[in-house]
Design an enzyme around this catalytic site. Structure first.
Site, PDB file in Angstrom:
ATOM      1  N   ARG A 102       0.936  -1.593  -0.138  1.00 35.03           N
ATOM      2  CA  ARG A 102       0.069   0.083   0.397  1.00 35.03           C
ATOM      3  C   ARG A 102       0.716   1.664   0.363  1.00 35.03           C
ATOM      4  O   ARG A 102       0.723   2.420  -0.636  1.00 35.03           O
ATOM      5  CB  ARG A 102      -0.832   0.295   1.065  1.00 35.03           C
ATOM      6  CG  ARG A 102      -1.800  -0.604   0.761  1.00 35.03           C
ATOM      7  CD  ARG A 102      -2.265  -0.898   2.485  1.00 35.03           C
ATOM      8  NE  ARG A 102      -1.818  -1.621   3.044  1.00 35.03           N
ATOM      9  CZ  ARG A 102      -2.272  -3.712   2.758  1.00 35.03           C
ATOM     10  NH1 ARG A 102      -2.756  -3.747   1.527  1.00 35.03           N
ATOM     11  NH2 ARG A 102      -1.501  -4.087   3.087  1.00 35.03           N
ATOM     12  N   THR A 103       1.447   1.227   1.112  1.00 37.67           N
ATOM     13  CA  THR A 103       2.485   2.707   0.544  1.00 37.67           C
ATOM     14  C   THR A 103       3.742   2.959   0.528  1.00 37.67           C
ATOM     15  O   THR A 103       3.324   3.903  -0.525  1.00 37.67           O
ATOM     16  CB  THR A 103       3.560   2.559   2.346  1.00 37.67           C
ATOM     17  OG1 THR A 103       2.563   2.117   3.601  1.00 37.67           O
ATOM     18  CG2 THR A 103       3.821   3.766   2.859  1.00 37.67           C
ATOM     19  N   LYS A 108      25.542  -5.474  -1.453  1.00 38.75           N
ATOM     20  CA  LYS A 108      26.640  -5.681  -1.663  1.00 38.75           C
ATOM     21  C   LYS A 108      27.689  -5.063  -0.457  1.00 38.75           C
ATOM     22  O   LYS A 108      29.065  -4.362  -0.866  1.00 38.75           O
ATOM     23  CB  LYS A 108      26.715  -4.395  -3.089  1.00 38.75           C
ATOM     24  CG  LYS A 108      26.395  -5.273  -4.441  1.00 38.75           C
ATOM     25  CD  LYS A 108      27.141  -5.332  -5.880  1.00 38.75           C
ATOM     26  CE  LYS A 108      26.335  -5.250  -6.864  1.00 38.75           C
ATOM     27  NZ  LYS A 108      26.308  -4.210  -7.775  1.00 38.75           N
ATOM     28  N   ARG A 154      11.437   3.876   3.178  1.00 36.02           N
ATOM     29  CA  ARG A 154      10.857   2.965   4.055  1.00 36.02           C
ATOM     30  C   ARG A 154      12.142   1.865   5.226  1.00 36.02           C
ATOM     31  O   ARG A 154      13.067   1.560   4.008  1.00 36.02           O
ATOM     32  CB  ARG A 154       9.840   2.028   3.766  1.00 36.02           C
ATOM     33  CG  ARG A 154       9.830   0.997   4.876  1.00 36.02           C
ATOM     34  CD  ARG A 154       8.622   0.239   4.232  1.00 36.02           C
ATOM     35  NE  ARG A 154       7.128   0.788   4.261  1.00 36.02           N
ATOM     36  CZ  ARG A 154       5.982  -0.010   5.346  1.00 36.02           C
ATOM     37  NH1 ARG A 154       5.868  -1.212   4.348  1.00 36.02           N
ATOM     38  NH2 ARG A 154       5.304   1.106   5.096  1.00 36.02           N
ATOM     39  N   HIS A 177       4.961   6.071  11.180  1.00 33.24           N
ATOM     40  CA  HIS A 177       4.507   5.734  10.218  1.00 33.24           C
ATOM     41  C   HIS A 177       3.605   7.152  10.073  1.00 33.24           C
ATOM     42  O   HIS A 177       2.202   7.113  10.345  1.00 33.24           O
ATOM     43  CB  HIS A 177       4.263   4.599   9.613  1.00 33.24           C
ATOM     44  CG  HIS A 177       3.797   3.778   8.910  1.00 33.24           C
ATOM     45  ND1 HIS A 177       3.753   5.068   7.689  1.00 33.24           N
ATOM     46  CD2 HIS A 177       3.201   3.136   8.255  1.00 33.24           C
ATOM     47  CE1 HIS A 177       3.762   4.300   6.559  1.00 33.24           C
ATOM     48  NE2 HIS A 177       3.298   2.917   6.716  1.00 33.24           N
TER      49      HIS A 177
HETATM   50  N1  ASP Z   1       1.237  -1.506   7.050  1.00 31.51           N
HETATM   51  C1  ASP Z   1       1.318  -1.089   8.133  1.00 31.51           C
HETATM   52  C2  ASP Z   1       3.103  -0.733   8.650  1.00 31.51           C
HETATM   53  O1  ASP Z   1       3.805  -0.933   7.651  1.00 31.51           O
HETATM   54  C3  ASP Z   1       0.975  -2.030   9.554  1.00 31.51           C
HETATM   55  C4  ASP Z   1       1.106  -3.267   9.015  1.00 31.51           C
HETATM   56  O2  ASP Z   1       2.370  -3.381   8.019  1.00 31.51           O
HETATM   57  O3  ASP Z   1       0.763  -3.884   9.896  1.00 31.51           O
HETATM   58  O4  ASP Z   1       3.534  -0.877   9.546  1.00 31.51           O
END
Ligand code: ASP
Length: 316
Positions: A59-60, A87, A109, A137
């Site tokens: 999703r993100t 590497k 991320r 987040h």
């Molecule tokens: N998608 C959210 C996160 O990246 C929640 C999860 O992974 O449970 O933190």
């Protein structure tokens, strides 16, 4: 042009109430773009955004990418498995090399808490935290707030119950900080082994009784068990977990009339949430996903004039 008060979006902790309102108001105004026949505006034309994902994401990652495309930015997607990270390159070296290509915004991320902060300090580009380990987040919390505010008309005074694996969840931390800052009453609930003893310091009320958390709640937010972050067994079995902490239709009766159910995804049906609840009219899980694009558009737009405000390193 309106902008955030800082160069980077690293955490909810660093955001003021005014910054949060600005993001939510801007996102609300940008929502409409996603329903146009031509879903594109030139706000970030000529700007470069690098998406730097060191952890899996569905999703993100797609939400940021769509937001960037809808704002006409040039984008570069970079995933750790296909890069020189495998590497042995350090995060900082990777970032400095990418920075040398003059991006305006870096979305990162990473599994380590604080990785985006390190980049923010070292890079001229604006840095957006797309999830750092178990820490924060922030864009998830902002999209959650947008979803609640759009449906309830306000955040102040609402009872928000966040239920599940609180200890390993960056969403629980960011949501608690944000909703508390905006005047909501936040309750967190989970097995005592999965709720940090000091969580009340973030402004939450803590309980291990699901009924108490849900009683009169306007919003019930479910979290999955973050098994990939659990190094030991925190619950006896998934079956017992559902009995004590799973959201069923029966349990939802304790919530306020018109209460909504949320989940940041990925959701595990039958573990933390009954399928019928996930698909019920009061479930707004897909609204969260839709609002994610508008929220990330707002964040990118509000940061787009901020890069280059600070030298990356002292001149040699
Ligand atoms: N998608 C959210 C996160 O990246 C929640 C999860 O992974 O449970 O933190």
């Amino acid at each position: 042009m309106a902008s955030l008060s800082q160069k980077d979006l690293l955490s909810i902790e660093q955001l003021s109430v005014d910054d949060i309102r600005l993001v939510l108001d801007t996102a609300e105004a940008l929502k409409e773009i996603s329903s146009r026949a031509v879903k594109k505006v030139p706000a970030l034309r000529g700007k470069t955004v690098i998406n730097l994902f060191f952890e899996p994401s569905t999703r993100t990652r797609s939400s940021f990418e769509l937001a960037e495309k809808r704002l006409s930015a040039d984008i570069l997607n970079f995933s750790a498995s296909a890069s020189s990270v495998t590497k042995g390159e350090t995060l900082l070296d990777t970032a400095r090399n990418l920075e040398a290509m003059s991006p305006d915004i870096i979305v990162i991320r990473h599994s380590s808490a604080g990785a985006p902060h390190l980049l923010g300090r070292e890079c001229r580009s604006s840095v957006v935290n797309a999830g750092d380990g178990m820490h924060e987040h922030p864009t998830q919390a902002l999209l959650d707030a947008l979803t609640v505010r759009s449906l309830k008309g306000r955040l102040e005074g609402l009872k928000i119950a966040i239920i599940g694996d609180i200890s390993h969840s960056r969403v629980a931390r960011s949501d608690t900080l944000l909703f508390h800052k905006m005047g909501a009453e936040v309750w967190v609930c989970g097995p005592p082994t999965l709720v940090p003893a000091d969580f009340h310091l973030l402004g939450a009320r803590v309980t291990s009784l699901m009924e108490e958390a849900i009683e009169g709640a306007d919003v019930v937010m479910m979290l999955r068990l973050q098994n990939e972050r659990q190094k030991e067994a925190f619950i006896p079995s998934a079956r017992e977990y559902f009995t004590l902490y799973g959201l069923s239709r029966e349990r939802m009766r304790g919530a306020r009339k018109n209460a909504i159910v949320m989940h940041p995804g990925p959701m595990n049906r039958g573990v933390e949430i009954e399928s019928e609840v996930a698909d019920a009219d009061y479930s707004v899980i897909l609204d969260q996903v839709a609002n994610g694009v508008a929220t990330r558009m707002a964040v990118l737009y509000l940061l787009s004039g901020k890069s280059g405000l600070k030298p990356a390193r002292k001149p040699r």
